[in-house]
Design an enzyme around this catalytic site. Structure first.
Site, PDB file in Angstrom:
ATOM      1  N   GLU A  86       3.849   8.998  -0.972  1.00  0.00           N
ATOM      2  CA  GLU A  86       2.450   8.915  -1.392  1.00  0.00           C
ATOM      3  C   GLU A  86       1.951  10.228  -2.003  1.00  0.00           C
ATOM      4  OE1 GLU A  86      -0.093   7.735   1.805  1.00  0.00           O
ATOM      5  OE2 GLU A  86      -1.943   7.938   0.643  1.00  0.00           O
ATOM      6  N   LYS A 125       1.127  11.010  13.357  1.00  0.00           N
ATOM      7  CA  LYS A 125       1.684  11.518  12.097  1.00  0.00           C
ATOM      8  C   LYS A 125       2.171  12.955  12.277  1.00  0.00           C
ATOM      9  CE  LYS A 125      -0.938   8.605   8.914  1.00  0.00           C
ATOM     10  NZ  LYS A 125      -1.762   8.510   7.686  1.00  0.00           N
ATOM     11  N   GLU A 178     -10.594   4.570   9.191  1.00  0.00           N
ATOM     12  CA  GLU A 178     -10.768   4.139   7.798  1.00  0.00           C
ATOM     13  C   GLU A 178     -11.315   2.716   7.709  1.00  0.00           C
ATOM     14  OE1 GLU A 178      -7.647   6.734   5.287  1.00  0.00           O
ATOM     15  OE2 GLU A 178      -6.728   5.017   6.264  1.00  0.00           O
ATOM     16  N   ARG A 192      -1.838   3.860  16.923  1.00  0.00           N
ATOM     17  CA  ARG A 192      -1.822   5.024  16.038  1.00  0.00           C
ATOM     18  C   ARG A 192      -2.929   6.020  16.352  1.00  0.00           C
ATOM     19  NH1 ARG A 192      -2.396   4.244  10.542  1.00  0.00           N
ATOM     20  NH2 ARG A 192      -0.669   5.429   9.690  1.00  0.00           N
ATOM     21  N   GLU A 248       0.857  -1.177   0.000  1.00  0.00           N
ATOM     22  CA  GLU A 248       0.000   0.000   0.000  1.00  0.00           C
ATOM     23  C   GLU A 248       0.898   1.233   0.000  1.00  0.00           C
ATOM     24  OE1 GLU A 248      -3.253  -0.340   2.679  1.00  0.00           O
ATOM     25  OE2 GLU A 248      -3.671   1.795   2.665  1.00  0.00           O
ATOM     26  N   ARG A 249       0.705   2.073  -0.951  1.00  0.00           N
ATOM     27  CA  ARG A 249       1.542   3.280  -1.110  1.00  0.00           C
ATOM     28  C   ARG A 249       2.998   2.911  -1.361  1.00  0.00           C
ATOM     29  NH1 ARG A 249      -3.043   5.375  -2.365  1.00  0.00           N
ATOM     30  NH2 ARG A 249      -4.517   5.461  -0.660  1.00  0.00           N
ATOM     31  N   ASP A 299      -2.916  14.018   6.659  1.00  0.00           N
ATOM     32  CA  ASP A 299      -2.391  12.726   6.211  1.00  0.00           C
ATOM     33  C   ASP A 299      -1.189  12.900   5.291  1.00  0.00           C
ATOM     34  OD1 ASP A 299      -2.010  10.081   5.687  1.00  0.00           O
ATOM     35  OD2 ASP A 299      -3.719   9.863   4.329  1.00  0.00           O
TER      36      ASP A 299
END
Lengths: 719, 719
Positions: A408, A375, A306, A339, A182-183, A380
């Site tokens: 990304e 993050k 998500e 997270r 992913e990414r 994001d």
């Protein structure tokens, strides 16, 4: 764009009809160990390094010994003895208090400040001592010593002591068990789960070497969008085989925990963290894992975000979920990284507000072996975000910083964008939470708050591409992450100058071009993608290319229009008191910098304010003109990068030279594409002219909107 | 199995703690060009090759020149002049009738029989001549000359003339545009569509070199389960960039045509091949493609098979569909390869019957630029199948032979199974269609029928794995395909002896072990997977591992039980007159060999007959005993292969030695798994004991049935 593509590709083909099979393909990263070209420097080294003796027999010491043997034989062009010879000049590596070879030559003063994983390198007139409190420190000392030689530094009289300032320096692989990433923009996953545990790819070993050489001491090998299958017995055995490879390099293996695994794998009817059967399932699972991997690091968890399952599905909070998992691994010394990248099923007024709102009330309620992984910014990994408001706002909880090394939102696999500048920007940002100087770096180090844990995570940009990162310059991002994780205070100049020299060349002009490219490309990219605080205006799903017009995704906050809010009057997201008031989540001193649109630094203007097209901003231009100028400036810089690169062809090996050139050509085309597509779109609101002297968009807005990329890389396939 | 896995992986890890960064990773395939070790042979070559002159300036001649320069400088250890020097000894390459450098030294007699793409290599006392009628022949001559040197053959007095016996020698890549490879076990697709046309991966060039070196002159770069997107303008441009790389290597690019592309991409309401708008769409599309790729090869089509669209959707037959596409490319010299691997939506009594029934009536109705591409057997690349009944049954139509190089059913990425034996078995099989001696090879060559076209296709086993094929021995299958495509008469012994020497070593014992392994492994694999004519008893979907119990797939003919038909009485598929009568599709002489269960060769016994468990078969054993003996024999041989490989460690470079050893360890475990799982299952019908002296299955049948592999490689993800 089509015509430009055509032209470039013909030029590049033409210069490519031959090939050297053994040309430099970049696989060796910064551990090249080619023979030192400068004869006099090499002679000095040969004189000082007649042997190198590692005093210890463990697997980790064997690894240090072999790396030194390989590195020295490459750099010096001859095999160096590994036997101690007291009369001769040589290098001794030993553990303080354990090695008689080093004790006589170091004083307590030399060792002052030395901590776990740190090392001392000290040269006297007749020997060089590398000392550490533990084997891991000695391994890092060995790699640092080799780096000094790769940099052609004088080792005579050297006395350097280094300690890591952050305890857990971890890569996060968003790698799926089906081999996709992913990414991921560097091919597919380097983990061949199907052939593990029996087939040990040479890459696993070289991956461990590369990480150890820059001080990374942990790796999460599975995606945060987690799969419970990793906890099935055969997969635990596969993971154990990887851990066996990583162990002598001082790298702990971590796995992502799917919160619903007790149901999916264990057959339970609930994953409620307060349910005794669920707790017991995780305790049992932890015991199984630790049986196979005695030094297993612990779990990384993405929950209630998500669509991922989590404790909120059962009316519990993040602390309940994190503590339950933490208790399962605590008996074995494991940790949980939970997270803070969460957003609920219902779309709020401003997504930027959510993590803070959910986590701040929980400060103080997490168990001691939990870290919250945050993050760098509140949305994001956008090209540029203000720091996340959680930094400094949870003083009782150790906060890990999560950075994204894979690009990304920053050109993916093809753009050269040196990320160290962005990482530094985050680390250096003052939260003012404990008064002036409370930088993000200080919060993450956590020493002032007396946290037992500290950590930093980087989402890896590594894949099956021969050169690991697809784009040769992506290696610099991996390297920079390691350097900043070890020492958040190290300068970008140092990182990139070192990297350029050990990865490409010592030729001064070439080093200058490479450092310039890496140092200036971040700002250029922000300018050609999202200047003035714009964010989240890329293609939906794959996040490739410009698409500020996206307005039909299922959640409002998955759309570009949600973020830029362009209308006839102006553009930008009002996050002041007249808007979402996200600014209120920051300290007053921080807020004061951004509250007033007139004085707000331009880089965050449209992040915090909706500004009229014709408003004259702090730069002295109207907003519209400034937007146009910045888009053009960014795209123009990339063209200059390509020319600068072409100017150093004679200093770069041919394969890497051509490969970087092809990527710079793509970047140049795509920078213009971003510029023209975004300005065409925003122009449909501003109805103002592109200022004189700037190129008009090459195509119509409809053309840009018509482009589709169904197989852009880095999406997770739905198997 | 778990315990065995554990043991092996510990052993292998232990020997892996060090690494050589520049160890041989297999990337160079059989084009290694390492310095010739034998001094006297090298001295002879140096004497005879003081220069090498290629008389011609085209891109293809430039490629030949560069390959010779690279190869000779590697093999001889010094740079060889490329200038002609008449007085000196040297090598001249020239086109017959065009090069004054070669004309004086060749006679019409020397050239007798020389055809397009062929070459002559002839040494006189003072020079070596390489002559051809066209540039492609000269390129092949250059590669052949380098191979002679790699094989350390004497070139003094040499006079060899070679021609390809099949015109179109083509690789089929089942590569999807998202980078996955259907039935790919060597990583992911080497085509980076996202970065094409600008980024030209070095692999594209080395891929072209490797193929040219074994005479392959075409490649279909997209999956037969096709995607219309490849015909979008930007993708055509990407394909053109690949074609540009391949062109100087004499390799034509082909694409797969999704039959419904006029609807999906063109917006038409039908894809009816008799519809004028549809015809026109394809004509226009062909013109567009040929504008970008002037030497475009044409289309490969899978239609009305496994859910793919096709002419039958509109009540038309295969000829109607194929001819419509053929007419579109005919003005440009293109061809259509139309696959005979078809089966309808409704399941018939015996799937093996379908292709013959659909295609034989169409013989004579295809346009001249159409070939029908027929798999070696009537089902689907099973470990061993009788030849496809279509061979020889469509005398008016050129039939291409489709072989599968990727080992979908033969151990996938991890088993060493030399496929040349299987390919030879197919090519040598006598169809008796034009009397004795009408082998499949003769049918495919087509010369006796006067066909203008001939072709052979191999489904590629190439991926992003560093060594191209994942398993080092997979390279031998690619190489063998090329050799047999060029000359279907070449012996397995020659293929493998040459390959072993140029890929691994000249050491005689090691060559013997490698040749033995490649020669015997096919029969061993058939024995441990599907002895006695069993077929299609592997895992559903991914086709990984044994699963004779599969009985719940949506189509009956996707289930294992459909094929083995085991019951209390016996096992096997009756394809004689008392059953499906598939045998009737073959010539009487062919039929006669298999009709009677008592005399039927054991390798096809259960393909054609349902045989009682206690029936004594031609080997003198009961069927059950013979089944057990063969399963055990196959698994036992793999153990011996591993031991033999370990015995030549000193002759093999360490990285490849260990990698092959790890794969042989996996193969040994999986061979036992196949044996034990299949015998456990069949025993539940036969209710007979495993004969004395043979190991009992390690686990229960339930255990084997419980195993699941959700991420086994090679499946096409559903994006």
């Amino acid at each position: 764009m089509d015509m430009i593509l055509k032209k470039h590709h013909l030029i590049l083909i033409a210069s490519f009809t031959c090939c050297q099979l053994l040309a430099d393909d970049g696989y060796r990263l910064w551990l090249r160990y080619d023979r030192i070209e400068n004869e006099s420097i090499r002679a000095d080294y040969m004189e000082a390094i007649r042997f190198v003796y590692v005093d210890g027999e463990s697997p980790m010491m064997a690894v240090a010994r072999k790396e030194l043997a390989m590195g020295l034989s490459g750099l010096l062009g001859q095999t160096i003895s590994q036997k101690p010879a007291d009369a001769d000049r040589g290098v001794y590596l030993g553990i303080v208090g354990k090695s008689g070879y080093i004790e006589p030559f170091i004083s307590p003063g030399n060792l002052k400040g030395l901590r776990s994983e740190g090392f001392l390198i000290k040269a006297t007139s007749d020997r060089t001592i590398i000392a550490a409190l533990d084997e891991q420190g000695l391994l890092y000392g060995a790699f640092h010593f080799l780096k000094l030689l790769q940099l052609n530094k004088s080792i005579a009289g050297i006395s350097t002591l280094e300690n890591p300032r952050i305890q857990h320096r971890i890569l996060n692989h968003w790698d799926n068990l089906d081999g996709t990433v992913e990414r991921g923009y560097a091919g597919f996953s380097i983990w061949n789960w199907h052939q593990l545990p029996t087939y040990i790819d040479q890459r696993y070993i070289d991956y461990a070497r590369a990480n150890a050489s820059i001080g990374i001491n942990g790796t999460v090998v599975t995606n945060v969008n987690a799969n419970a299958l990793i906890f099935r017995a055969d997969y635990v055995e596969k993971a154990a085989a990887l851990a066996d490879v990583f162990r002598p390099y001082g790298i702990k293996l971590y796995l992502t925990a799917r919160f619903s695994a007790p149901m999916e794998l264990g057959g339970l009817s609930t994953a409620d963290p307060e349910d005794e059967a669920v707790k017991s399932w995780w305790q049992q699972k932890a015991a199984e894992i630790y049986k196979a991997i005695p030094d297993f690091g612990g779990f990384l968890v993405k929950a209630n975000s998500e669509g991922q399952p989590g404790p909120q599905d059962y009316g519990r909070d993040h602390a309940s979920g994190a503590n339950m998992l933490a208790d399962a691994v605590a008996p074995f010394g494991g940790i949980v990284m939970w997270r803070a990248f969460v957003y609920s099923e219902e779309t709020p007024e401003d997504r930027a507000l959510q993590a803070y709102n959910e986590f701040v009330p929980l400060d103080g309620s997490f168990h001691p072996n939990v870290m919250i992984q945050v993050k760098n910014g509140p949305i994001d990994f956008q090209p540029r975000e203000p720091v996340h408001p959680l930094f400094g706002a949870m003083p009782k909880t150790p906060l890990m910083l999560e950075l994204q090394i894979t690009k990304e939102y920053l050109g993916q696999g093809t753009h050269v964008v040196g990320l160290a500048i962005m990482f530094r920007e985050t680390l250096d940002t003052d939260t003012f939470r404990d008064g002036k100087g409370t930088t993000v770096a200080k919060v993450v180090e956590g020493t002032e708050k007396g946290h037992q844990l500290s950590g930093i995570a980087g989402v890896a940009n590594i894949g099956t591409a021969r050169n690991w990162t697809g784009n040769h310059f992506g290696q610099a991002d991996w390297y920079a992450f390691g350097q900043l994780a070890w020492d958040p205070g190290v300068s970008v100049e140092t990182i990139y100058t070192d990297w350029a020299q050990i990865t490409f060349t010592h030729e001064p002009k070439a080093v200058q071009v490479i450092v310039n490219l890496l140092t200036r490309s971040y700002e250029a990219c922000v300018n050609y993608m999202t200047p003035l605080g714009l964010h989240h205006i890329m293609g939906a799903g794959h996040h490739y290319g410009p698409a500020p017009w996206v307005d039909s995704q299922s959640r409002p906050d998955w759309n570009s229009v949600y973020y830029h809010k362009a209308d006839d009057r102006g553009i930008g997201f009002d996050r002041t008191g007249t808007g979402s008031n996200a600014l209120l989540q920051y300290s007053p001193e921080f807020r004061a910098q951004y509250e007033d649109a007139l004085s707000c630094p331009p880089e965050f203007l449209l992040w915090f304010h909706h500004v009229g097209w014709e408003t004259v901003i702090s730069t002295g231009n109207t907003l519209w003109d400034e937007l146009c100028i910045r888009y053009h400036k960014g795209a123009g810089e990339v063209a200059a990068f390509r020319q600068q690169w072409q100017g150093i062809e004679s200093s770069i090996d041919s394969e890497r030279f051509k490969e970087v050139l092809m990527h710079l050509s793509i970047q140049e085309m795509e920078a213009k594409w971003w510029r023209d597509a975004c300005l065409s779109y925003f122009q449909s609101f501003s109805r103002m002219e592109i200022p004189n002297g700037l190129e008009q968009p090459e195509h119509s807005l409809d053309y840009y909107k018509s482009l589709s990329f169904p197989y852009a890389p880095g999406i997770r396939p739905r198997w």
